[in-house]
Design a protein around this motif. Structure first.
Motif, PDB file in Angstrom:
ATOM      1  N   LEU A 209      34.101  71.207 -41.296  1.00  0.00           N
ATOM      2  CA  LEU A 209      32.816  71.875 -41.570  1.00  0.00           C
ATOM      3  C   LEU A 209      32.380  72.734 -40.382  1.00  0.00           C
ATOM      4  CD1 LEU A 209      30.748  69.088 -43.398  1.00  0.00           C
ATOM      5  CD2 LEU A 209      31.568  71.235 -44.384  1.00  0.00           C
ATOM      6  N   SER A 210      33.341  73.226 -39.617  1.00  0.00           N
ATOM      7  CA  SER A 210      33.014  74.000 -38.416  1.00  0.00           C
ATOM      8  C   SER A 210      32.276  75.297 -38.735  1.00  0.00           C
ATOM      9  CB  SER A 210      34.297  74.313 -37.635  1.00  0.00           C
ATOM     10  OG  SER A 210      35.181  75.096 -38.419  1.00  0.00           O
ATOM     11  N   GLU A 211      32.444  75.811 -39.954  1.00  0.00           N
ATOM     12  CA  GLU A 211      31.780  77.057 -40.336  1.00  0.00           C
ATOM     13  C   GLU A 211      30.423  76.820 -41.002  1.00  0.00           C
ATOM     14  OE1 GLU A 211      34.557  79.146 -42.793  1.00  0.00           O
ATOM     15  OE2 GLU A 211      36.126  79.183 -41.253  1.00  0.00           O
ATOM     16  N   THR A 212      30.024  75.542 -41.097  1.00  0.00           N
ATOM     17  CA  THR A 212      28.774  75.196 -41.782  1.00  0.00           C
ATOM     18  C   THR A 212      27.756  74.669 -40.778  1.00  0.00           C
ATOM     19  OG1 THR A 212      29.999  74.614 -43.789  1.00  0.00           O
ATOM     20  CG2 THR A 212      27.758  73.740 -43.574  1.00  0.00           C
ATOM     21  N   PRO A 213      26.537  75.225 -40.747  1.00  0.00           N
ATOM     22  CA  PRO A 213      25.496  74.694 -39.858  1.00  0.00           C
ATOM     23  C   PRO A 213      25.212  73.236 -40.201  1.00  0.00           C
ATOM     24  CG  PRO A 213      24.862  76.825 -40.748  1.00  0.00           C
ATOM     25  CD  PRO A 213      26.067  76.400 -41.510  1.00  0.00           C
ATOM     26  N   ARG A 214      25.074  72.398 -39.153  1.00  0.00           N
ATOM     27  CA  ARG A 214      24.837  70.977 -39.358  1.00  0.00           C
ATOM     28  C   ARG A 214      23.600  70.534 -38.575  1.00  0.00           C
ATOM     29  NH1 ARG A 214      29.568  69.393 -36.615  1.00  0.00           N
ATOM     30  NH2 ARG A 214      30.142  71.607 -36.475  1.00  0.00           N
ATOM     31  N   GLN A 215      22.872  69.584 -39.150  1.00  0.00           N
ATOM     32  CA  GLN A 215      21.649  69.097 -38.527  1.00  0.00           C
ATOM     33  C   GLN A 215      21.839  67.780 -37.789  1.00  0.00           C
ATOM     34  OE1 GLN A 215      18.769  70.934 -38.553  1.00  0.00           O
ATOM     35  NE2 GLN A 215      20.090  72.478 -39.493  1.00  0.00           N
ATOM     36  N   ARG A 216      22.599  66.862 -38.385  1.00  0.00           N
ATOM     37  CA  ARG A 216      22.753  65.545 -37.768  1.00  0.00           C
ATOM     38  C   ARG A 216      24.076  65.421 -37.027  1.00  0.00           C
ATOM     39  NH1 ARG A 216      22.623  59.385 -40.384  1.00  0.00           N
ATOM     40  NH2 ARG A 216      22.782  58.342 -38.365  1.00  0.00           N
ATOM     41  N   TRP A 217      25.181  65.670 -37.712  1.00  0.00           N
ATOM     42  CA  TRP A 217      26.487  65.471 -37.091  1.00  0.00           C
ATOM     43  C   TRP A 217      26.968  66.777 -36.474  1.00  0.00           C
ATOM     44  CZ3 TRP A 217      27.408  60.776 -35.887  1.00  0.00           C
ATOM     45  CH2 TRP A 217      26.879  59.748 -36.671  1.00  0.00           C
ATOM     46  N   THR A 218      26.193  67.200 -35.472  1.00  0.00           N
ATOM     47  CA  THR A 218      26.558  68.381 -34.699  1.00  0.00           C
ATOM     48  C   THR A 218      27.731  68.032 -33.782  1.00  0.00           C
ATOM     49  OG1 THR A 218      25.033  67.770 -32.933  1.00  0.00           O
ATOM     50  CG2 THR A 218      24.163  69.153 -34.718  1.00  0.00           C
ATOM     51  N   ASP A 219      28.332  69.051 -33.194  1.00  0.00           N
ATOM     52  CA  ASP A 219      29.431  68.790 -32.264  1.00  0.00           C
ATOM     53  C   ASP A 219      28.970  67.894 -31.114  1.00  0.00           C
ATOM     54  OD1 ASP A 219      30.978  70.364 -33.858  1.00  0.00           O
ATOM     55  OD2 ASP A 219      31.179  72.033 -32.438  1.00  0.00           O
TER      56      ASP A 219
END
Length: 513
Positions: free
Chosen positions: A301-311
């Motif tokens: 999901l590297s191309e998808t903005p994430r809120q909780r499971w960020t890098d």
């Protein structure tokens, strides 16, 4: 970028109008998820990047020997049996499970042996031999283990923790059971003899946990073993994988190998398919990831903005130890060696600190020695034995250069086994294969080469683990060791059972919703 229709893949037809689910990875969690989704009316495509299914349960064939990469300890066979029942079949018609007795032979560094028998009376006799004053304590500990099993496995093992409210509901029971304590602390409450404390507390290591840090909820494994036994499959663990694939194909679904997934495709906040390593795209109504949870979020999901499971959040989490495993075949049989042996080194807590905290490769080690030919001689050429020996080691954050360290470490283990367990081993080995944390990182796409995903501590359990229903993307679901309830064969298969309560009925997609 060309599109590949799921109907063009093996095992499917263009006339099949069932809603389509893609499962990424063919480990036990992914195969179980495929069967459950298939039984509910989905057409399922399991995509596996390697040349054969199994994930961590991959099988190596070499020089006439069969080496199960793992897992090799089968508990709670009823979780497997349920998958056959969903297909209207009987597991016993396809799989021959043999009960182990003893479950394990545990060998201390001075040669003293504790046989962990299946029968309660036999175990109590072993305890009487070590520390008769701990007999009552053992009975009390097993009651505590059962209490944790009733809550942790029966009540919560297949429950989706999608909100803080879900977690709040179980807090009173976790408080009552003192889940904040470690497994070792719980054992020590009842057992005074240090060797018996080790015998009864090592189980978290089977799911990637440190007994001195893993929540006492994981003590449920002791009762799980007593109640349902420890088993081995004739033909090896790979026989179970092959049988599960057969069930999936019997549902009109497919398991496709050499099909690595590069990206989960997302449109309007919903998973809508995957892009393969070769650039091809496969559309789906539902996507289930059996890949490592950290890898799912950080890479797929590297191309998808994430809120909780960020890098940053992925990097901050604590991960299980890794493993170095030496698979070897011998030209003679060692008839006195049981199927499962645990070889404890001179240090217990200090060695675990080296592995989990200091992340250094210690001079000493504790080992799990697996001899499946004790039960099934067909796994080796006539007159030979199949083995593997497993050593818990730090994951890749240690910075250990395994290209330089692996062979000297293997030689130390070989010398130890030859001197104390398997006489003349160095002259008997005729087939050899070695895997290190690099294998888990590169071949299994496990973050930091951790062999069991996120470490099973209280603050990374239940709601605190990556959810079975993704918090980031609709129609994306997670199964396997990195999600709830965690690692181990019963855990990863139970993670697929959670999907029954969170994946929509396929009728939703038939109606075009």
């Amino acid at each position: 970028m060309s599109a590949v229709l799921a109907s063009d893949l093996p095992g499917t037809t263009s006339q099949d109008e069932r809603p389509h689910a893609i499962v990424i990875g063919s480990g036990f969690g992914g195969l179980a998820a495929a069967i459950r989704l298939g039984s509910r009316g989905y057409r399922v495509t399991v995509l596996e990047k390697r040349d054969a299914p199994g994930g961590r349960a991959y099988v190596f064939h070499q020089d006439g020997f069969q080496f199960d990469a793992g897992p090799t300890i089968i508990t709670a066979p009823f979780v497997l049996e349920e998958l056959w029942q969903l297909c209207g079949k009987r597991m016993d018609d396809d799989i021959d499970l043999r009960a182990m007795d003893p479950f394990y032979q545990i060998r201390f560094h001075d040669g003293e042996i504790f046989n962990y028998w299946s029968g309660v009376d036999a175990v109590r006799e072993e305890i009487r031999r070590f520390a008769p004053e701990d007999l009552d304590g053992y009975d009390a500990y097993m009651k505590a283990s059962e209490a944790n099993y009733r809550v942790g496995f029966e009540k919560l093992g297949h429950v989706a923790f999608n909100s803080v409210a879900d977690m709040a509901k179980v807090v009173p029971e976790l408080v009552m059971l003192r889940a904040d304590r470690s497994v070792y602390a719980l054992v020590s409450k009842y057992i005074k003899n240090e060797r018996l404390r080790q015998v009864l507390s090592f189980h978290p290591l089977l799911v990637g946990g440190n007994p001195f840090r893993a929540s006492s909820a994981y003590s449920l494994i002791s009762y799980l073993e007593r109640a349902f036994g420890v088993h081995s499959a004739m033909g090896g663990t790979g026989a179970i994988v092959r049988a599960l694939v057969k069930l999936i194909e019997g549902q009109g679904s497919a398991v496709v190998c050499d099909a690595g997934v590069a990206q989960i495709m997302v449109k309007d906040g919903r998973a809508c398919g995957v892009r393969l390593d070769n650039g091809e795209v496969i559309a789906a109504d539902v996507v289930v990831s059996n890949a490592d949870s950290a890898t799912t979020y950080q890479k797929l999901l590297s191309e998808t903005p994430r809120q909780r499971w960020t890098d940053a959040k992925v990097a901050k989490a604590r991960y299980s130890m890794s493993l170095m495993v030496w698979y070897f075949g011998t030209k003679k049989r060692y008839e006195d060696i049981p199927h499962h042996m645990i070889i404890l080194g001179p240090r217990y807590k200090a060695l675990l600190k080296d592995i989990f905290d200091r992340k250094v490769l210690a001079e000493d080690f504790s080992l799990y020695l697996h001899r499946p030919t004790a039960t099934d001689p067909s796994l080796a050429p006539p007159g030979c034995d199949t083995f593997y020996v497993l050593s818990p080691v730090p994951h890749q954050q240690s910075g250990i250069d395994w290209a330089q360290q692996a062979e000297p470490y293997r030689q130390r283990i070989e010398q130890h086994l030859s001197k104390h367990i398997l006489p003349d081993l160095e002259n008997q080995v005729i087939s050899s294969r070695l895997i290190t944390p690099q294998y888990f990182e590169n071949e299994l796409s496990s973050y930091q080469g951790a062999a069991f995903g996120m470490e099973p501590i209280l603050t990374q359990s239940a709601w605190f683990r990556p959810h079975n229903q993704s918090e980031e993307v609709e129609n994306l679901y997670l199964v396997g060791a990195g999600t709830h309830p965690g690692a181990g064969l019963p855990g990863v298969i139970s993670s697929a059972r959670v999907l029954d309560s969170v994946v929509p009925d396929p009728q939703v997609f038939r109606q075009g919703a």
